[in-house]
Design an enzyme around this catalytic site. Sequence first.
Site, PDB file in Angstrom:
ATOM      1  N   GLY A   1       0.799  -1.223   0.000  1.00 24.68           N
ATOM      2  CA  GLY A   1       0.000   0.000   0.000  1.00 24.68           C
ATOM      3  C   GLY A   1       0.827   1.264   0.000  1.00 24.68           C
ATOM      4  CG  ASP A   2       5.238   3.103   1.324  1.00 28.84           C
ATOM      5  OD1 ASP A   2       4.893   4.246   1.689  1.00 28.84           O
ATOM      6  OD2 ASP A   2       6.388   2.828   0.935  1.00 28.84           O
ATOM      7  CB  ALA A   3       4.414   0.650  -3.725  1.00 26.54           C
TER       8      ALA A   3
END
Length: 148
Positions: free
Chosen positions: A34-36
């Site tokens: 999700g960070d990406a």
Amino acid sequence: MEPKITLLDTIHQTFDLDRRDINTYSPLTLAYLGDAVYEIIIRTLIVEGKEGAVNTLHRRSSKLVNAGAQATIFNAIESQLLEEELAVYRRGRNAKSHSVAKNASIHDYRMATGFEALMGYLYLIGDMNRAIALVRQGLTNSDLLSFL
């Protein structure tokens, strides 16, 4: 009209990967992905919005891709989340991470991890429209839209 082929579909087809049950992913794995997902949304908004040197683009995105900004976005969208989305967020927020917060309070860091887990979850279930809508709503309902 043909159904849309998502990036995830293309990756699975190209590399002959089987779909995994969404419930088998750890919350920190969802946050890692999700960070990406969140970063590509923000970088796309910045690159498509204005021209500039890469260094300038990076400085602008850094104002939005950090634990404090992600916590602010979550606070702006929390009331709009479905129960299942809130459950994913809570799993991510409560996950025991071995890394420590850099330049953020532990509270913001955990909230950001929950938000990232939600973004990873939405990507993996193929609902990027929802992920983008939530980011848009979060940016709009906070003071962060001016950073774009």
